[in-house]
Design a protein around this motif. Structure first.
Motif, short mmCIF file in Angstrom:
data_model
loop_
_atom_site.label_atom_id
_atom_site.label_comp_id
_atom_site.label_asym_id
_atom_site.label_seq_id
_atom_site.Cartn_x
_atom_site.Cartn_y
_atom_site.Cartn_z
N THR A 187 -8.34 2.80 -7.03
CA THR A 187 -6.91 2.96 -7.31
C THR A 187 -6.30 1.63 -7.72
OG1 THR A 187 -6.77 4.79 -5.74
CG2 THR A 187 -4.70 3.74 -6.36
N PHE A 188 -6.65 0.56 -7.00
CA PHE A 188 -6.14 -0.75 -7.38
C PHE A 188 -6.62 -1.14 -8.78
CE2 PHE A 188 -6.51 -5.20 -8.18
CZ PHE A 188 -5.20 -5.62 -8.00
N LEU A 189 -7.91 -0.98 -9.04
CA LEU A 189 -8.48 -1.37 -10.33
C LEU A 189 -7.84 -0.59 -11.49
CD1 LEU A 189 -12.23 -1.77 -9.32
CD2 LEU A 189 -10.58 -3.60 -9.82
N GLU A 190 -7.55 0.68 -11.27
CA GLU A 190 -6.86 1.48 -12.29
C GLU A 190 -5.44 0.96 -12.50
OE1 GLU A 190 -7.18 5.51 -10.92
OE2 GLU A 190 -9.28 5.68 -11.60
N PHE A 191 -4.76 0.64 -11.42
CA PHE A 191 -3.41 0.08 -11.54
C PHE A 191 -3.44 -1.26 -12.27
CE2 PHE A 191 0.01 -2.61 -9.73
CZ PHE A 191 1.08 -1.97 -10.34
N TYR A 192 -4.40 -2.10 -11.89
CA TYR A 192 -4.55 -3.40 -12.55
C TYR A 192 -4.75 -3.20 -14.06
CZ TYR A 192 -6.23 -7.98 -13.85
OH TYR A 192 -6.38 -9.20 -14.48
N SER A 193 -5.58 -2.26 -14.43
CA SER A 193 -5.83 -1.97 -15.84
C SER A 193 -4.56 -1.52 -16.56
CB SER A 193 -6.92 -0.90 -15.95
OG SER A 193 -7.15 -0.57 -17.29
N THR A 194 -3.75 -0.71 -15.89
CA THR A 194 -2.47 -0.27 -16.45
C THR A 194 -1.56 -1.47 -16.73
OG1 THR A 194 -2.54 1.88 -15.35
CG2 THR A 194 -0.36 1.05 -15.95
N VAL A 195 -1.51 -2.39 -15.80
CA VAL A 195 -0.64 -3.56 -15.94
C VAL A 195 -1.20 -4.54 -16.96
CG1 VAL A 195 0.33 -5.56 -14.75
CG2 VAL A 195 0.28 -3.35 -13.60
N ALA A 196 -2.48 -4.84 -16.86
CA ALA A 196 -3.07 -5.91 -17.66
C ALA A 196 -3.28 -5.51 -19.12
CB ALA A 196 -4.40 -6.35 -17.05
N LEU A 248 -6.20 3.83 1.55
CA LEU A 248 -6.16 5.00 0.69
C LEU A 248 -7.59 5.47 0.41
CD1 LEU A 248 -3.62 3.70 -1.99
CD2 LEU A 248 -3.12 5.08 0.04
N ALA A 249 -7.74 6.75 0.12
CA ALA A 249 -9.05 7.25 -0.30
C ALA A 249 -9.39 6.57 -1.62
CB ALA A 249 -9.00 8.76 -0.46
N ASP A 250 -10.55 6.00 -1.71
CA ASP A 250 -11.01 5.32 -2.93
C ASP A 250 -10.00 4.25 -3.38
OD1 ASP A 250 -13.01 4.89 -4.73
OD2 ASP A 250 -12.39 6.48 -6.11
N ARG A 274 0.81 -1.21 0.00
CA ARG A 274 0.00 0.00 0.00
C ARG A 274 0.85 1.27 0.00
NH1 ARG A 274 -3.01 -1.84 3.22
NH2 ARG A 274 -4.76 -2.30 1.87
N TYR A 275 1.88 1.31 0.83
CA TYR A 275 2.69 2.53 1.00
C TYR A 275 4.16 2.25 0.72
CZ TYR A 275 -1.39 4.37 3.48
OH TYR A 275 -2.65 4.78 3.79
N ASP A 276 4.87 3.28 0.28
CA ASP A 276 6.32 3.17 0.06
C ASP A 276 7.06 2.74 1.33
OD1 ASP A 276 6.91 3.59 -2.61
OD2 ASP A 276 7.00 5.77 -2.42
#
Length: 186
Positions: free
Chosen positions: A137-146, A131-133, A55-57
């Protein structure tokens, strides 16, 4: 994986062939270890890359120790970490990314990544906050990767609470008497 029969067996979960896999269990049963082993073996056999997500750095400050518990299982291979990048036999095999900074990866291609390991996706009380929302955020990241490919995501956590943004968003629960349920690619 038979030699580790006292530990959690990732193969049962993988046999369902779902994209999103939520693995919640007792501390110390081998959830992260099994996921690492799967990622390393898949890279050695297929050159498939992985992302280790937190989740965090701040949760990645000790990432240089990522292979310290598992290198002995791969004595014929060199496992190393440089910065937040993972190498197996000197070849790039994956990277560590924090979800909180994942939006800066939007234009980064990940064509060889076929798995995301999101470790400690459920927060322990009093440690950090979601994180807020966060699910978006995860789904957007997943979309970037996939990018329209099937990339498996393993969500790993100790059994802390069923009240978390992911279980709420995906309406997940485990019916009484069952240890695994699969529906709608989850």
């Amino acid at each position: 994986y038979k030699e580790y029969n006292m530990y959690w067996d990732i193969n049962k979960v993988l046999s369902y062939n779902c994209l999103y896999n939520f693995i919640v269990g007792a501390r110390g049963v081998g959830k992260t270890y099994g996921a690492k082993r799967w990622a390393i073996n898949d890279f050695i056999k297929n050159r498939a890359e992985f992302i280790y997500l937190r989740r965090y750095d701040t949760e990645l400050e000790n990432i240089t120790k990522f292979f310290d518990d598992i290198w002995k299982d791969f004595p014929e291979h060199k496992l190393s970490v440089k910065g937040k990048l993972f190498f197996i036999d000197g070849e790039y095999a994956g990277r560590a990314i924090s979800l909180s900074t994942s939006r800066k990866e939007k234009s980064t291609p990940f064509p060889a990544v076929n798995k995301i390991i999101f470790d400690e996706f459920i927060l322990d009380k009093g440690t950090h906050h979601y994180l807020a929302d966060e699910v978006t955020t995860f789904l957007e990241f997943y979309s970037t990767v996939a990018r329209s490919r099937d990339v498996r995501a393993l969500f790993l956590s100790n059994a802390l609470t069923i009240t978390n943004p992911y279980f709420i968003y995906f309406r997940l629960n485990l019916p009484y008497g069952k240890d695994i349920v699969a529906k709608n690619d989850i």
